[in-house]
Design a protein around this motif. Structure first.
Motif, PDB file in Angstrom:
ATOM      1  N   LYS A   1       0.735  -1.285  -0.100  1.00  0.00           N
ATOM      2  CA  LYS A   1       0.234  -0.018   0.063  1.00  0.00           C
ATOM      3  C   LYS A   1       0.991   1.206  -0.136  1.00  0.00           C
ATOM      4  O   LYS A   1       0.631   2.027  -0.592  1.00  0.00           O
ATOM      5  CB  LYS A   1      -0.893   0.110   1.494  1.00  0.00           C
ATOM      6  CG  LYS A   1      -1.699   1.234   1.475  1.00  0.00           C
ATOM      7  CD  LYS A   1      -2.506   1.323   2.432  1.00  0.00           C
ATOM      8  CE  LYS A   1      -3.442   2.278   2.649  1.00  0.00           C
ATOM      9  NZ  LYS A   1      -4.302   2.576   4.230  1.00  0.00           N
ATOM     10  N   ASP A   2       1.851   1.324   0.636  1.00  0.00           N
ATOM     11  CA  ASP A   2       2.878   2.382   0.904  1.00  0.00           C
ATOM     12  C   ASP A   2       3.561   2.676  -0.336  1.00  0.00           C
ATOM     13  O   ASP A   2       4.167   3.881  -0.626  1.00  0.00           O
ATOM     14  CB  ASP A   2       3.583   2.436   2.128  1.00  0.00           C
ATOM     15  CG  ASP A   2       2.974   2.627   3.480  1.00  0.00           C
ATOM     16  OD1 ASP A   2       2.043   3.383   3.484  1.00  0.00           O
ATOM     17  OD2 ASP A   2       3.313   1.853   4.333  1.00  0.00           O
ATOM     18  N   CYS A   3       3.568   1.715  -1.237  1.00  0.00           N
ATOM     19  CA  CYS A   3       4.310   2.012  -2.466  1.00  0.00           C
ATOM     20  C   CYS A   3       3.543   2.594  -3.339  1.00  0.00           C
ATOM     21  O   CYS A   3       4.168   2.809  -4.710  1.00  0.00           O
ATOM     22  CB  CYS A   3       5.077   0.722  -3.044  1.00  0.00           C
ATOM     23  SG  CYS A   3       6.290  -0.133  -1.752  1.00  0.00           S
ATOM     24  N   LEU A   4       2.435   3.090  -3.217  1.00  0.00           N
ATOM     25  CA  LEU A   4       1.269   3.764  -4.264  1.00  0.00           C
ATOM     26  C   LEU A   4       1.412   3.106  -5.515  1.00  0.00           C
ATOM     27  O   LEU A   4       1.392   4.054  -6.539  1.00  0.00           O
ATOM     28  CB  LEU A   4       1.850   5.085  -4.130  1.00  0.00           C
ATOM     29  CG  LEU A   4       2.216   5.767  -2.689  1.00  0.00           C
ATOM     30  CD1 LEU A   4       2.275   7.224  -2.917  1.00  0.00           C
ATOM     31  CD2 LEU A   4       0.794   5.686  -1.957  1.00  0.00           C
ATOM     32  N   GLY A   5       1.268   1.765  -5.818  1.00  0.00           N
ATOM     33  CA  GLY A   5       0.984   1.294  -7.013  1.00  0.00           C
ATOM     34  C   GLY A   5       2.375   0.812  -7.823  1.00  0.00           C
ATOM     35  O   GLY A   5       2.164  -0.244  -8.594  1.00  0.00           O
ATOM     36  N   LYS A   6       3.377   1.031  -7.143  1.00  0.00           N
ATOM     37  CA  LYS A   6       4.728   0.518  -7.600  1.00  0.00           C
ATOM     38  C   LYS A   6       4.788  -0.726  -6.955  1.00  0.00           C
ATOM     39  O   LYS A   6       4.236  -1.313  -6.076  1.00  0.00           O
ATOM     40  CB  LYS A   6       5.921   1.488  -7.217  1.00  0.00           C
ATOM     41  CG  LYS A   6       5.784   2.958  -7.860  1.00  0.00           C
ATOM     42  CD  LYS A   6       7.200   3.479  -7.503  1.00  0.00           C
ATOM     43  CE  LYS A   6       7.353   3.942  -6.074  1.00  0.00           C
ATOM     44  NZ  LYS A   6       6.215   4.686  -5.252  1.00  0.00           N
ATOM     45  N   ASP A   7       5.458  -1.604  -7.843  1.00  0.00           N
ATOM     46  CA  ASP A   7       5.644  -3.053  -7.589  1.00  0.00           C
ATOM     47  C   ASP A   7       6.876  -2.948  -6.171  1.00  0.00           C
ATOM     48  O   ASP A   7       7.892  -2.586  -6.128  1.00  0.00           O
ATOM     49  CB  ASP A   7       6.750  -3.695  -8.458  1.00  0.00           C
ATOM     50  CG  ASP A   7       7.042  -5.173  -8.187  1.00  0.00           C
ATOM     51  OD1 ASP A   7       6.935  -5.419  -6.957  1.00  0.00           O
ATOM     52  OD2 ASP A   7       7.800  -5.661  -9.157  1.00  0.00           O
ATOM     53  N   PHE A   8       6.261  -3.522  -4.921  1.00  0.00           N
ATOM     54  CA  PHE A   8       6.920  -3.321  -3.690  1.00  0.00           C
ATOM     55  C   PHE A   8       8.113  -4.080  -3.731  1.00  0.00           C
ATOM     56  O   PHE A   8       9.234  -3.635  -2.857  1.00  0.00           O
ATOM     57  CB  PHE A   8       6.083  -3.756  -2.432  1.00  0.00           C
ATOM     58  CG  PHE A   8       6.013  -5.210  -2.152  1.00  0.00           C
ATOM     59  CD1 PHE A   8       6.831  -5.718  -0.966  1.00  0.00           C
ATOM     60  CD2 PHE A   8       5.132  -6.182  -2.849  1.00  0.00           C
ATOM     61  CE1 PHE A   8       6.731  -6.830  -0.576  1.00  0.00           C
ATOM     62  CE2 PHE A   8       5.183  -7.381  -2.731  1.00  0.00           C
ATOM     63  CZ  PHE A   8       5.939  -7.807  -1.622  1.00  0.00           C
ATOM     64  N   LEU A   9       8.413  -5.118  -4.257  1.00  0.00           N
ATOM     65  CA  LEU A   9       9.483  -5.703  -4.558  1.00  0.00           C
ATOM     66  C   LEU A   9      10.519  -5.122  -5.377  1.00  0.00           C
ATOM     67  O   LEU A   9      11.853  -5.011  -4.674  1.00  0.00           O
ATOM     68  CB  LEU A   9       9.435  -7.015  -5.086  1.00  0.00           C
ATOM     69  CG  LEU A   9       8.479  -8.139  -4.439  1.00  0.00           C
ATOM     70  CD1 LEU A   9       8.246  -9.325  -5.274  1.00  0.00           C
ATOM     71  CD2 LEU A   9       8.891  -8.748  -3.198  1.00  0.00           C
ATOM     72  N   LYS A  10      10.218  -4.392  -6.390  1.00  0.00           N
ATOM     73  CA  LYS A  10      11.297  -3.262  -7.023  1.00  0.00           C
ATOM     74  C   LYS A  10      11.692  -2.008  -6.284  1.00  0.00           C
ATOM     75  O   LYS A  10      12.770  -1.656  -6.148  1.00  0.00           O
ATOM     76  CB  LYS A  10      10.472  -2.859  -8.249  1.00  0.00           C
ATOM     77  CG  LYS A  10      11.360  -1.905  -9.165  1.00  0.00           C
ATOM     78  CD  LYS A  10      12.552  -2.622  -9.974  1.00  0.00           C
ATOM     79  CE  LYS A  10      13.134  -1.816 -10.986  1.00  0.00           C
ATOM     80  NZ  LYS A  10      13.567  -0.474 -10.460  1.00  0.00           N
ATOM     81  N   VAL A  11      10.738  -1.565  -5.479  1.00  0.00           N
ATOM     82  CA  VAL A  11      10.924  -0.617  -4.395  1.00  0.00           C
ATOM     83  C   VAL A  11      12.008  -1.124  -3.405  1.00  0.00           C
ATOM     84  O   VAL A  11      12.985  -0.486  -3.240  1.00  0.00           O
ATOM     85  CB  VAL A  11       9.681  -0.055  -3.739  1.00  0.00           C
ATOM     86  CG1 VAL A  11       9.953   0.848  -2.521  1.00  0.00           C
ATOM     87  CG2 VAL A  11       8.763   0.547  -4.919  1.00  0.00           C
TER      88      VAL A  11
END
Length: 212
Positions: A18-28
């Protein structure tokens, strides 16, 4: 930076999808590691066990690739099934003493959130490995908090314990140095990296601020 021998992790990422705002959280997460994050905590508050475990296993692949410790937020079962580095709990979660009494957690890292000064005198704190001072400044990513500690509160806690202190709550480039000087051993961030357009750059800039 106030390096603590028992907790040498200076930049602590708390991540959720959720906190990644639509970005792939694994990539973040991977970008954040490349930028300088030393340790990652997966916090999925409104996710069932099965989905949480799936995300944790996926994230563990990323953290293991770079030899980065993985902390699981408030979920002993997921912590055990992923063989994570440790677990972080708050006042309404499984108590540290209960965890330490289980064979799996005897040698695992246990973090504990400090919301009241009185906690510094209890047994839960004494057997925890590090303390989360939460929040330093109020933040929308965590709205169920009790005390907004501020710099003075952090400084006071620093005088009352020699345990590693991880500061969290609206930490960014503008206040990072002040928080370190107030006594934090590690800075935990959510939005400053997860919501950033370029997480790797955001992590790099924060890490450089810490190392000044």
């Amino acid at each position: 930076m106030n390096l603590h021998p028992k907790f040498p992790y200076q930049l602590y990422l708390v991540i959720s999808e959720k906190d990644c705002l639509g970005k792939d959280f694994l990539k973040v997460a991977e970008d954040a590691i490349l930028g300088g994050v030393d340790i990652i905590q997966l916090r999925e508050k409104n996710t069932g066990t099965k989905e949480f475990l799936t995300k944790a296993l996926q994230l563990k692949e990323v953290t293991e690739k770079y030899n980065i410790p993985l902390i699981i937020n408030d979920h002993p079962e997921v912590t055990e099934k992923t063989d994570a580095f440790g677990i972080h709990v708050g006042n309404s979660d499984t108590p540290p003493m209960t965890l330490r009494g289980q064979s799996f957690f005897k040698e695992k890292m246990i973090g504990y959130s400090i919301e009241y000064l009185e906690q510094l005198e209890n047994k839960q704190t004494s057997i925890s490995d590090y303390l989360g001072v939460s929040p330093i400044f109020s933040t929308k990513t965590k709205e169920d908090t009790v005390t907004e500690w501020g710099l003075d509160g952090l400084s006071l806690i620093r005088t009352l314990t020699d345990k590693p202190l991880i500061a969290i709550g609206n930490i960014n480039l503008n206040n990072a140095q002040m928080i370190i000087k107030a006594g934090a051993n590690s800075l935990a961030v959510v939005s400053a990296i997860c919501a950033a357009e370029h997480p790797e750059q955001a992590a790099y800039e924060l890490k450089n601020e810490i190392l000044k």
